[in-house]
Write a protein that holds these residues in place. Structure first.
Motif, mmCIF file in Angstrom:
data_model
loop_
_atom_site.group_PDB
_atom_site.id
_atom_site.type_symbol
_atom_site.label_atom_id
_atom_site.label_comp_id
_atom_site.label_asym_id
_atom_site.label_seq_id
_atom_site.Cartn_x
_atom_site.Cartn_y
_atom_site.Cartn_z
ATOM 1 N N ALA A 1 35.148 43.864 8.814
ATOM 2 C CA ALA A 1 34.986 42.411 8.797
ATOM 3 C C ALA A 1 36.314 41.713 8.536
ATOM 4 O O ALA A 1 36.647 40.726 9.195
ATOM 5 C CB ALA A 1 33.959 42.008 7.742
ATOM 6 N N LEU A 2 37.107 42.222 7.594
ATOM 7 C CA LEU A 2 38.397 41.606 7.289
ATOM 8 C C LEU A 2 39.372 41.730 8.452
ATOM 9 O O LEU A 2 40.121 40.794 8.748
ATOM 10 C CB LEU A 2 38.990 42.212 6.020
ATOM 11 C CG LEU A 2 38.274 41.825 4.731
ATOM 12 C CD1 LEU A 2 38.856 42.590 3.550
ATOM 13 C CD2 LEU A 2 38.348 40.332 4.494
ATOM 14 N N ILE A 3 39.381 42.867 9.115
ATOM 15 C CA ILE A 3 40.245 43.029 10.283
ATOM 16 C C ILE A 3 39.801 42.077 11.396
ATOM 17 O O ILE A 3 40.619 41.473 12.080
ATOM 18 C CB ILE A 3 40.271 44.494 10.747
ATOM 19 C CG1 ILE A 3 41.007 45.340 9.695
ATOM 20 C CG2 ILE A 3 40.932 44.629 12.111
ATOM 21 C CD1 ILE A 3 40.936 46.822 9.926
ATOM 22 N N GLY A 4 38.480 41.900 11.548
ATOM 23 C CA GLY A 4 37.972 40.945 12.528
ATOM 24 C C GLY A 4 38.399 39.526 12.203
ATOM 25 O O GLY A 4 38.783 38.750 13.089
ATOM 26 N N LEU B 1 42.105 34.778 13.097
ATOM 27 C CA LEU B 1 43.201 33.915 12.659
ATOM 28 C C LEU B 1 44.400 34.023 13.599
ATOM 29 O O LEU B 1 45.006 33.016 13.973
ATOM 30 C CB LEU B 1 43.625 34.274 11.235
ATOM 31 C CG LEU B 1 42.673 33.845 10.135
ATOM 32 C CD1 LEU B 1 43.078 34.475 8.805
ATOM 33 C CD2 LEU B 1 42.637 32.341 10.019
ATOM 34 N N VAL B 2 44.744 35.243 13.975
ATOM 35 C CA VAL B 2 45.874 35.442 14.892
ATOM 36 C C VAL B 2 45.524 34.902 16.276
ATOM 37 O O VAL B 2 46.333 34.227 16.918
ATOM 38 C CB VAL B 2 46.272 36.934 14.949
ATOM 39 C CG1 VAL B 2 47.301 37.182 16.043
ATOM 40 C CG2 VAL B 2 46.811 37.389 13.598
ATOM 41 N N GLY B 3 44.300 35.144 16.724
ATOM 42 C CA GLY B 3 43.872 34.665 18.032
ATOM 43 C C GLY B 3 43.909 33.154 18.144
ATOM 44 O O GLY B 3 44.216 32.607 19.203
ATOM 45 N N GLU B 4 43.632 32.450 17.047
ATOM 46 C CA GLU B 4 43.706 30.989 17.053
ATOM 47 C C GLU B 4 45.117 30.491 17.336
ATOM 48 O O GLU B 4 45.298 29.378 17.816
ATOM 49 C CB GLU B 4 43.276 30.418 15.700
ATOM 50 C CG GLU B 4 41.809 30.403 15.457
ATOM 51 C CD GLU B 4 41.469 29.843 14.091
ATOM 52 O OE1 GLU B 4 40.385 29.265 13.970
ATOM 53 O OE2 GLU B 4 42.275 29.988 13.149
ATOM 54 N N GLN B 5 46.099 31.297 17.024
ATOM 55 C CA GLN B 5 47.488 30.873 17.188
ATOM 56 C C GLN B 5 48.015 31.112 18.602
ATOM 57 O O GLN B 5 49.081 30.612 18.959
ATOM 58 C CB GLN B 5 48.373 31.576 16.164
ATOM 59 C CG GLN B 5 47.964 31.293 14.735
ATOM 60 C CD GLN B 5 47.851 29.814 14.444
ATOM 61 O OE1 GLN B 5 48.784 29.048 14.661
ATOM 62 N NE2 GLN B 5 46.698 29.404 13.966
ATOM 63 N N VAL B 6 47.290 31.855 19.415
ATOM 64 C CA VAL B 6 47.748 32.160 20.770
ATOM 65 C C VAL B 6 47.876 30.883 21.606
ATOM 66 O O VAL B 6 48.874 30.685 22.302
ATOM 67 C CB VAL B 6 46.805 33.179 21.458
ATOM 68 C CG1 VAL B 6 47.118 33.318 22.927
ATOM 69 C CG2 VAL B 6 46.898 34.528 20.758
ATOM 70 N N VAL B 7 46.895 29.994 21.518
ATOM 71 C CA VAL B 7 46.906 28.773 22.337
ATOM 72 C C VAL B 7 48.073 27.855 21.964
ATOM 73 O O VAL B 7 48.834 27.442 22.843
ATOM 74 C CB VAL B 7 45.548 28.045 22.263
ATOM 75 C CG1 VAL B 7 45.606 26.695 22.949
ATOM 76 C CG2 VAL B 7 44.456 28.917 22.873
ATOM 77 N N PRO B 8 48.281 27.524 20.660
ATOM 78 C CA PRO B 8 49.416 26.662 20.347
ATOM 79 C C PRO B 8 50.774 27.277 20.716
ATOM 80 O O PRO B 8 51.675 26.572 21.170
ATOM 81 C CB PRO B 8 49.326 26.444 18.834
ATOM 82 C CG PRO B 8 47.998 26.910 18.412
ATOM 83 C CD PRO B 8 47.454 27.776 19.488
ATOM 84 N N VAL B 9 50.905 28.592 20.539
ATOM 85 C CA VAL B 9 52.167 29.245 20.897
ATOM 86 C C VAL B 9 52.372 29.186 22.417
ATOM 87 O O VAL B 9 53.466 28.863 22.901
ATOM 88 C CB VAL B 9 52.208 30.703 20.382
ATOM 89 C CG1 VAL B 9 53.364 31.476 20.992
ATOM 90 C CG2 VAL B 9 52.306 30.716 18.861
#
Length: 94
Positions: A32-35, A40-48
């Motif tokens: 669950a924590l890795i998910g 959290l990391v996936g949310e940053q893909v769009v702004p980057v």
């Protein structure tokens, strides 16, 4: 209402993925924590990606805003103030 429907859709997608990889929900703590980290990391893909396409600086954004979002408010403190992107989070000091 729309955010609730989108959240439900995302939850359904995650449930399907869990079923495909054989993980029961609620997931064991480590999985669950890795998910959550992946989300959290996936949310940053769009702004980057938007910054890359716009030709804006990306490294300072990753070290500042992205690091704070993924790792917490203490992350990104080592970036010099003149290289940090503006803080647009609630309670930020923009």
């Amino acid at each position: 209402m729309m955010p609730y429907l989108l959240s439900l859709g995302a939850g359904l997608l995650v449930g399907v993925i869990y079923a495909l990889i054989g993980v029961r929900s609620p997931a064991p703590p480590t999985i669950a924590l890795i998910g959550l980290l992946g989300m959290l990391v996936g949310e940053q893909v769009v702004p980057v990606a938007k910054r890359l396409l716009a030709g804006q600086p990306v490294l300072a954004f990753i070290q500042g805003d992205c690091a704070r979002h993924v790792l917490g408010p203490q992350a990104g403190k080592g970036v010099p103030a003149d290289q940090r992107p503006p803080d647009h989070s609630p309670g930020g000091h923009a």
